[in-house]
Design a protein around this motif. Structure first.
Motif, PDB file in Angstrom:
ATOM      1  N   UNK A   1       0.858  -1.249  -0.127  1.00 59.90           N
ATOM      2  CA  UNK A   1      -0.018  -0.242  -0.018  1.00 59.90           C
ATOM      3  C   UNK A   1       0.850   1.284  -0.013  1.00 59.90           C
ATOM      4  N   UNK A   2       2.025   1.171  -0.057  1.00 56.60           N
ATOM      5  CA  UNK A   2       3.181   2.310   0.211  1.00 56.60           C
ATOM      6  C   UNK A   2       3.422   2.744   1.787  1.00 56.60           C
ATOM      7  N   UNK A   3       2.906   2.152   2.795  1.00 56.97           N
ATOM      8  CA  UNK A   3       2.863   2.386   4.390  1.00 56.97           C
ATOM      9  C   UNK A   3       4.352   1.546   4.594  1.00 56.97           C
ATOM     10  N   UNK A   4       5.016   2.379   5.391  1.00 56.25           N
ATOM     11  CA  UNK A   4       6.221   1.789   6.016  1.00 56.25           C
ATOM     12  C   UNK A   4       5.735   0.986   7.218  1.00 56.25           C
ATOM     13  N   UNK A   5       6.523  -0.346   7.452  1.00 54.02           N
ATOM     14  CA  UNK A   5       6.560  -1.100   8.598  1.00 54.02           C
ATOM     15  C   UNK A   5       7.914  -1.048   9.222  1.00 54.02           C
ATOM     16  N   UNK A   6       8.119  -0.470  10.267  1.00 58.15           N
ATOM     17  CA  UNK A   6       9.195  -0.460  11.168  1.00 58.15           C
ATOM     18  C   UNK A   6       9.392  -1.609  11.827  1.00 58.15           C
ATOM     19  N   UNK A   7      10.617  -2.023  11.760  1.00 61.45           N
ATOM     20  CA  UNK A   7      10.752  -3.469  12.550  1.00 61.45           C
ATOM     21  C   UNK A   7      12.018  -3.147  13.493  1.00 61.45           C
ATOM     22  N   UNK A   8      11.677  -3.100  14.983  1.00 63.42           N
ATOM     23  CA  UNK A   8      12.916  -3.252  15.914  1.00 63.42           C
ATOM     24  C   UNK A   8      13.084  -4.280  16.343  1.00 63.42           C
ATOM     25  N   UNK A   9      14.380  -5.001  15.812  1.00 62.59           N
ATOM     26  CA  UNK A   9      14.556  -6.164  16.508  1.00 62.59           C
ATOM     27  C   UNK A   9      16.164  -6.357  16.982  1.00 62.59           C
ATOM     28  N   UNK A  10      16.160  -7.488  17.646  1.00 65.37           N
ATOM     29  CA  UNK A  10      17.225  -7.796  18.431  1.00 65.37           C
ATOM     30  C   UNK A  10      18.451  -8.776  17.751  1.00 65.37           C
ATOM     31  N   UNK A  11      17.850  -9.269  16.790  1.00 64.97           N
ATOM     32  CA  UNK A  11      18.561 -10.261  16.202  1.00 64.97           C
ATOM     33  C   UNK A  11      17.931 -10.671  14.773  1.00 64.97           C
ATOM     34  N   UNK A  12      18.831 -10.873  13.812  1.00 65.14           N
ATOM     35  CA  UNK A  12      18.273 -11.129  12.469  1.00 65.14           C
ATOM     36  C   UNK A  12      19.313 -12.387  11.854  1.00 65.14           C
ATOM     37  N   UNK A  13      18.510 -13.224  10.857  1.00 69.09           N
ATOM     38  CA  UNK A  13      19.419 -14.287  10.284  1.00 69.09           C
ATOM     39  C   UNK A  13      18.756 -14.325   8.872  1.00 69.09           C
ATOM     40  N   UNK A  14      19.729 -14.612   7.971  1.00 74.53           N
ATOM     41  CA  UNK A  14      19.317 -14.702   6.487  1.00 74.53           C
ATOM     42  C   UNK A  14      19.762 -16.297   6.060  1.00 74.53           C
ATOM     43  N   UNK A  15      18.491 -16.833   5.545  1.00 70.77           N
ATOM     44  CA  UNK A  15      18.873 -18.178   5.061  1.00 70.77           C
ATOM     45  C   UNK A  15      18.008 -18.475   3.662  1.00 70.77           C
ATOM     46  N   UNK A  16      18.870 -18.732   2.779  1.00 74.68           N
ATOM     47  CA  UNK A  16      18.158 -19.155   1.490  1.00 74.68           C
ATOM     48  C   UNK A  16      17.273 -17.910   0.918  1.00 74.68           C
ATOM     49  N   UNK A  17      17.743 -16.781   1.206  1.00 74.35           N
ATOM     50  CA  UNK A  17      17.079 -15.357   0.655  1.00 74.35           C
ATOM     51  C   UNK A  17      16.117 -14.954   1.543  1.00 74.35           C
ATOM     52  N   UNK A  18      15.711 -15.596   2.703  1.00 75.25           N
ATOM     53  CA  UNK A  18      14.600 -15.459   3.468  1.00 75.25           C
ATOM     54  C   UNK A  18      15.462 -14.865   4.815  1.00 75.25           C
ATOM     55  N   UNK A  19      14.640 -13.565   5.264  1.00 71.96           N
ATOM     56  CA  UNK A  19      15.366 -12.933   6.585  1.00 71.96           C
ATOM     57  C   UNK A  19      14.369 -13.103   7.621  1.00 71.96           C
ATOM     58  N   UNK A  20      14.995 -13.585   8.609  1.00 72.91           N
ATOM     59  CA  UNK A  20      14.128 -13.676   9.901  1.00 72.91           C
ATOM     60  C   UNK A  20      14.585 -12.725  10.934  1.00 72.91           C
ATOM     61  N   UNK A  21      13.485 -12.014  11.797  1.00 76.40           N
ATOM     62  CA  UNK A  21      13.615 -10.920  12.819  1.00 76.40           C
ATOM     63  C   UNK A  21      13.278 -11.502  14.196  1.00 76.40           C
ATOM     64  N   UNK A  22      14.088 -11.313  15.123  1.00 71.83           N
ATOM     65  CA  UNK A  22      13.520 -11.425  16.513  1.00 71.83           C
ATOM     66  C   UNK A  22      13.090  -9.820  17.128  1.00 71.83           C
ATOM     67  N   UNK A  23      11.850  -9.776  17.110  1.00 71.34           N
ATOM     68  CA  UNK A  23      11.181  -8.560  17.486  1.00 71.34           C
ATOM     69  C   UNK A  23      10.581  -8.991  18.989  1.00 71.34           C
ATOM     70  N   UNK A  24      10.058  -7.850  19.690  1.00 72.28           N
ATOM     71  CA  UNK A  24       9.883  -8.041  21.007  1.00 72.28           C
ATOM     72  C   UNK A  24       8.407  -8.906  21.200  1.00 72.28           C
ATOM     73  N   UNK A  25       7.539  -8.914  20.252  1.00 72.39           N
ATOM     74  CA  UNK A  25       6.418  -9.566  20.386  1.00 72.39           C
ATOM     75  C   UNK A  25       6.217 -10.759  19.272  1.00 72.39           C
ATOM     76  N   UNK A  26       7.104 -10.803  18.378  1.00 69.49           N
ATOM     77  CA  UNK A  26       6.842 -11.641  17.203  1.00 69.49           C
ATOM     78  C   UNK A  26       8.190 -12.115  16.619  1.00 69.49           C
TER      79      UNK A  26
END
Length: 316
Positions: free
Chosen positions: A81-106
């Motif tokens: 839609x054009x809106x921004x999604x701000x992701x505040x993360x403690x840890x991230x990892x990329x595997x096979x082009x997919x990036x995972x993020x550890x956020x506070x609730x998800x």
């Protein structure tokens, strides 16, 4: 968390608690410069402070996460839609082009435009997991629960999964002492039994895909759900349904992966492990997950003197 390939054998090197790199496959070691490790050491110090707090105090640990989030970073994603999604993360990892993020609730998984098929497979495969009618152990809680899906501007997909307080990727903890590795193995064995009951092979059990709660010893197989395979010939999800395929490499992959994961997590603590544990990690898995779990029970009894709850402190 730092991740580097070993120059000697190509295996993934891990960072130990002293700030050095080691290879769990060939034993090679490498030291970063102080400048290279500055950010890691700050984070590691806060992780140890967190573990000290949950070890010394009679709490559930949820109030001690705040100190860790002082190290959080921010990423910005663009919705369709054009809106921004701000992701505040403690840890991230990329595997096979997919990036995972550890956020506070998800736990967030970002599939770029060229990988959106993996997002569809992830949702489908998680939905294929089945449980016994009387799930008295609450095994369903060891599997991801999706709570959001967002279409991204690049044609990709963001999937959000429930994340409870104190649940972190296993990779964040570095080397663990044998008694802590033991309960992690128990959780992986539980998960493997559910996968077999469902006639599924996850195919990606690792320190990154398994998330653990060090206070409750709970675990969730959070990641790598896009590469799940079926064990054909299953009528009604019963144990005897996959006997024709048991013993094959595909059927045993998860049991082999849990051993590799435990071996890497044991890391620099191998010398402290009872021989029953080291022999289990080196041994060929049993013919199915149920028998493998029974074999693991014997390791708990003979190698650790039975099941005991051991708090994870700063000496891990």
């Amino acid at each position: 968390m730092l991740s580097v390939k070993c120059k000697n054998c190509g295996g993934e090197m891990a960072v130990d608690s002293s700030g050095g790199l080691y290879c769990g496959y060939c034993g090679c070691k490498y030291e970063f410069s102080d400048q290279d490790l500055a950010g890691y050491r700050v984070f590691r110090s806060k992780m140890l402070e967190y573990l000290r707090a949950i070890h010394d105090e009679k709490t559930d640990g949820s109030g001690h996460e705040d100190q860790l989030w002082m190290s959080a970073e921010t990423a910005t994603l663009k919705e369709k839609s054009g809106s921004d999604i701000k992701v505040r993360f403690l840890y991230s990892h990329e595997e096979e082009g997919v990036t995972s993020y550890l956020t506070r609730k998800a736990a967030l998984f970002v599939f770029p435009g060229g990988k959106r098929d993996l997002a569809e497979k992830t949702v489908q495969n998680i939905g294929r997991v089945t449980f016994p009618a009387a799930d008295v152990k609450g095994l369903a809680d060891a599997f991801p629960k999706m709570n959001g899906r967002y279409e991204l501007a690049d044609g990709g997909v963001l999937l959000a999964f429930e994340r409870q307080d104190n649940l972190f990727p296993l990779a964040m903890f570095g080397s663990l002492r044998p008694e802590h590795v033991a309960w992690v193995i128990s959780r992986m064995e539980n998960i493997s039994c559910v996968l077999q009951y469902s006639s599924l092979v996850h195919g990606g059990i690792s320190e990154e895909s398994l998330w653990i709660n060090p206070t409750s010893h709970h675990a969730v197989l959070m990641g790598h759900w896009w590469d799940v395979q079926s064990l054909q010939g299953r009528p009604d999800g019963l144990r005897g349904a996959v006997q024709s395929l048991l013993g094959t490499d595909s059927a045993k992959k998860d049991l082999k992966d849990l051993r590799k994961t435990a071996d890497r997590v044991l890391g620099m603590k191998h010398a402290e492990a009872p021989k029953e544990l080291t022999e289990f990690l080196k041994a060929e898995p049993a013919k199915d997950a149920f028998d493998d779990f029974a074999a693991w029970d014997q390791v708990i009894e003979k190698g650790f003197g039975g099941r005991r709850f051991a708090k994870m402190g700063i000496d891990i």
